[in-house]
Design a protein around this motif. Structure first.
Motif, PDB file in Angstrom:
ATOM      1  N   TYR A  94      16.019  15.365  -4.752  1.00  3.92           N
ATOM      2  CA  TYR A  94      15.266  14.350  -5.490  1.00  3.92           C
ATOM      3  C   TYR A  94      13.793  14.715  -5.485  1.00  3.92           C
ATOM      4  O   TYR A  94      13.151  14.710  -4.428  1.00  3.92           O
ATOM      5  N   GLU A  95      13.275  15.075  -6.646  1.00  2.00           N
ATOM      6  CA  GLU A  95      11.848  15.355  -6.837  1.00  2.00           C
ATOM      7  C   GLU A  95      11.260  16.243  -5.742  1.00  2.00           C
ATOM      8  O   GLU A  95      10.239  15.916  -5.137  1.00  2.00           O
ATOM      9  N   GLY A  96      11.940  17.369  -5.468  1.00  2.61           N
ATOM     10  CA  GLY A  96      11.412  18.313  -4.489  1.00  2.61           C
ATOM     11  C   GLY A  96      11.796  18.029  -3.052  1.00  2.61           C
ATOM     12  O   GLY A  96      11.422  18.786  -2.162  1.00  2.61           O
ATOM     13  N   THR A  97      12.525  16.973  -2.804  1.00  2.00           N
ATOM     14  CA  THR A  97      13.012  16.686  -1.462  1.00  2.00           C
ATOM     15  C   THR A  97      14.502  16.971  -1.431  1.00  2.00           C
ATOM     16  O   THR A  97      15.257  16.470  -2.263  1.00  2.00           O
ATOM     17  N   GLU A  98      14.898  17.788  -0.477  1.00  2.00           N
ATOM     18  CA  GLU A  98      16.314  18.095  -0.283  1.00  2.00           C
ATOM     19  C   GLU A  98      16.794  17.428   0.996  1.00  2.00           C
ATOM     20  O   GLU A  98      16.153  17.525   2.039  1.00  2.00           O
ATOM     21  N   VAL A  99      17.911  16.729   0.878  1.00  2.00           N
ATOM     22  CA  VAL A  99      18.490  16.000   1.998  1.00  2.00           C
ATOM     23  C   VAL A  99      19.934  16.449   2.165  1.00  2.00           C
ATOM     24  O   VAL A  99      20.663  16.592   1.182  1.00  2.00           O
ATOM     25  N   THR A 100      20.327  16.669   3.402  1.00  2.00           N
ATOM     26  CA  THR A 100      21.732  16.888   3.718  1.00  2.00           C
ATOM     27  C   THR A 100      22.142  15.775   4.674  1.00  2.00           C
ATOM     28  O   THR A 100      21.443  15.487   5.652  1.00  2.00           O
ATOM     29  N   ALA A 101      23.263  15.153   4.351  1.00  2.00           N
ATOM     30  CA  ALA A 101      23.826  14.096   5.183  1.00  2.00           C
ATOM     31  C   ALA A 101      25.273  14.457   5.485  1.00  2.00           C
ATOM     32  O   ALA A 101      25.929  15.119   4.681  1.00  2.00           O
ATOM     33  N   ALA A 102      25.745  14.034   6.645  1.00  2.00           N
ATOM     34  CA  ALA A 102      27.105  14.388   7.053  1.00  2.00           C
ATOM     35  C   ALA A 102      27.808  13.186   7.654  1.00  2.00           C
ATOM     36  O   ALA A 102      27.169  12.266   8.171  1.00  2.00           O
ATOM     37  N   MET A 103      29.130  13.229   7.575  1.00  2.00           N
ATOM     38  CA  MET A 103      29.968  12.224   8.231  1.00  2.00           C
ATOM     39  C   MET A 103      30.983  12.956   9.086  1.00  2.00           C
ATOM     40  O   MET A 103      31.692  13.839   8.601  1.00  2.00           O
ATOM     41  N   GLN A 104      31.001  12.595  10.364  1.00  2.00           N
ATOM     42  CA  GLN A 104      31.958  13.153  11.301  1.00  2.00           C
ATOM     43  C   GLN A 104      32.337  12.064  12.290  1.00  2.00           C
ATOM     44  O   GLN A 104      31.592  11.109  12.488  1.00  2.00           O
ATOM     45  N   MET A 105      33.480  12.238  12.899  1.00  3.50           N
ATOM     46  CA  MET A 105      33.912  11.278  13.909  1.00  3.50           C
ATOM     47  C   MET A 105      33.058  11.433  15.162  1.00  3.50           C
ATOM     48  O   MET A 105      32.777  12.546  15.596  1.00  3.50           O
ATOM     49  N   GLU A 106      32.630  10.306  15.684  1.00  2.25           N
ATOM     50  CA  GLU A 106      31.892  10.291  16.942  1.00  2.25           C
ATOM     51  C   GLU A 106      32.340   9.063  17.731  1.00  2.25           C
ATOM     52  O   GLU A 106      32.197   7.929  17.259  1.00  2.25           O
ATOM     53  N   ASP A 107      32.928   9.305  18.885  1.00  2.00           N
ATOM     54  CA  ASP A 107      33.455   8.231  19.730  1.00  2.00           C
ATOM     55  C   ASP A 107      34.405   7.316  18.963  1.00  2.00           C
ATOM     56  O   ASP A 107      34.353   6.098  19.085  1.00  2.00           O
ATOM     57  N   GLY A 108      35.263   7.921  18.143  1.00  4.88           N
ATOM     58  CA  GLY A 108      36.268   7.163  17.414  1.00  4.88           C
ATOM     59  C   GLY A 108      35.771   6.447  16.177  1.00  4.88           C
ATOM     60  O   GLY A 108      36.500   5.639  15.588  1.00  4.88           O
ATOM     61  N   TYR A 109      34.546   6.738  15.748  1.00  7.19           N
ATOM     62  CA  TYR A 109      33.957   6.058  14.591  1.00  7.19           C
ATOM     63  C   TYR A 109      33.446   7.092  13.594  1.00  7.19           C
ATOM     64  O   TYR A 109      32.801   8.062  13.993  1.00  7.19           O
ATOM     65  N   PRO A 110      33.696   6.890  12.280  1.00  8.41           N
ATOM     66  CA  PRO A 110      33.167   7.840  11.296  1.00  8.41           C
ATOM     67  C   PRO A 110      31.671   7.595  11.074  1.00  8.41           C
ATOM     68  O   PRO A 110      31.269   6.720  10.326  1.00  8.41           O
ATOM     69  N   LEU A 111      30.857   8.371  11.753  1.00  9.91           N
ATOM     70  CA  LEU A 111      29.406   8.182  11.732  1.00  9.91           C
ATOM     71  C   LEU A 111      28.772   9.013  10.621  1.00  9.91           C
ATOM     72  O   LEU A 111      29.032  10.205  10.495  1.00  9.91           O
ATOM     73  N   MET A 112      27.961   8.353   9.799  1.00 10.32           N
ATOM     74  CA  MET A 112      27.242   9.020   8.718  1.00 10.32           C
ATOM     75  C   MET A 112      25.780   9.120   9.134  1.00 10.32           C
ATOM     76  O   MET A 112      25.202   8.150   9.596  1.00 10.32           O
ATOM     77  N   ARG A 113      25.213  10.318   8.963  1.00  8.13           N
ATOM     78  CA  ARG A 113      23.818  10.509   9.389  1.00  8.13           C
ATOM     79  C   ARG A 113      23.129  11.569   8.555  1.00  8.13           C
ATOM     80  O   ARG A 113      23.780  12.432   7.972  1.00  8.13           O
ATOM     81  N   LEU A 114      21.812  11.496   8.528  1.00 10.65           N
ATOM     82  CA  LEU A 114      21.013  12.552   7.919  1.00 10.65           C
ATOM     83  C   LEU A 114      20.996  13.739   8.872  1.00 10.65           C
ATOM     84  O   LEU A 114      20.808  13.567  10.076  1.00 10.65           O
ATOM     85  N   THR A 115      21.191  14.921   8.334  1.00  7.84           N
ATOM     86  CA  THR A 115      21.108  16.109   9.194  1.00  7.84           C
ATOM     87  C   THR A 115      19.836  16.902   8.923  1.00  7.84           C
ATOM     88  O   THR A 115      19.284  17.484   9.856  1.00  7.84           O
ATOM     89  N   THR A 116      19.373  16.920   7.652  1.00 11.13           N
ATOM     90  CA  THR A 116      18.093  17.569   7.345  1.00 11.13           C
ATOM     91  C   THR A 116      17.408  16.845   6.204  1.00 11.13           C
ATOM     92  O   THR A 116      18.054  16.320   5.298  1.00 11.13           O
ATOM     93  N   VAL A 117      16.088  16.828   6.262  1.00 10.79           N
ATOM     94  CA  VAL A 117      15.247  16.338   5.172  1.00 10.79           C
ATOM     95  C   VAL A 117      14.122  17.349   5.017  1.00 10.79           C
ATOM     96  O   VAL A 117      13.346  17.552   5.942  1.00 10.79           O
ATOM     97  N   THR A 118      14.072  17.989   3.847  1.00 14.98           N
ATOM     98  CA  THR A 118      13.062  19.019   3.598  1.00 14.98           C
ATOM     99  C   THR A 118      12.308  18.653   2.325  1.00 14.98           C
ATOM    100  O   THR A 118      12.915  18.468   1.278  1.00 14.98           O
ATOM    101  N   SER A 119      10.974  18.544   2.442  1.00 17.25           N
ATOM    102  CA  SER A 119      10.139  18.201   1.294  1.00 17.25           C
ATOM    103  C   SER A 119       9.179  19.320   0.985  1.00 17.25           C
ATOM    104  O   SER A 119       8.651  19.959   1.895  1.00 17.25           O
ATOM    105  N   GLU A 120       8.948  19.516  -0.307  1.00 15.09           N
ATOM    106  CA  GLU A 120       7.894  20.438  -0.722  1.00 15.09           C
ATOM    107  C   GLU A 120       6.562  19.766  -0.466  1.00 15.09           C
ATOM    108  O   GLU A 120       6.429  18.562  -0.637  1.00 15.09           O
ATOM    109  N   PRO A 121       5.551  20.539  -0.044  1.00 15.46           N
ATOM    110  CA  PRO A 121       4.234  19.929   0.196  1.00 15.46           C
ATOM    111  C   PRO A 121       3.577  19.443  -1.068  1.00 15.46           C
ATOM    112  O   PRO A 121       3.859  19.756  -2.142  1.00 15.46           O
TER     113      PRO A 121
END
Length: 121
Positions: A94-121
């Motif tokens: 989105y407008e020069g910002t790249e985001v990666t988000a992931a969902m994996q099981m953690e302690d029996g729950y499907p946890l969704m989280r941001l893994t990277t956020v990279t913005s152009e200066p």
């Protein structure tokens, strides 16, 4: 007195990732799935979410070993899709910002989280 500001590109990109995950999870949770249909369901999920704005890539893996374990105790040849069978990664641009988000099981729950956020200066 409160002030109001427009969201930044990184904030909007992160919001977009959340929208994609909400759509993916709630659209497909409960879908009948078996080890034989897992591959085609993975592709359908990816293509469905990739249609959305700012979505660059979606990777869905259904744990067929976990499915087989579930079905070993069942008289049925399929079960319903839940987060415990899913490993998902979504890339947003989105407008020069790249985001990666992931969902994996953690302690029996499907946890969704941001893994990277990279913005152009």
């Amino acid at each position: 007195m409160s002030s109001s500001e427009e969201p930044t590109a990184p904030q909007t990109a992160c919001f977009e990732a959340g929208i994609k995950f909400g759509s993916l999870y709630h659209q497909f949770a409960g879908t009948p799935v078996s080890p034989d249909s897992a591959d085609s369901l993975e592709r359908a999920m990816e293509k469905s979410i990739e249609n959305q704005p700012h979505c660059e890539n979606v990777r869905v893996a259904i744990d067929t070993d976990e499915l087989a374990d579930e079905l070993a105790e069942s008289p049925a040849s399929y079960t319903e899709l839940t987060g415990r069978f899913l490993d998902v990664e979504i890339d947003i641009d989105y407008e020069g910002t790249e985001v990666t988000a992931a969902m994996q099981m953690e302690d029996g729950y499907p946890l969704m989280r941001l893994t990277t956020v990279t913005s152009e200066p």
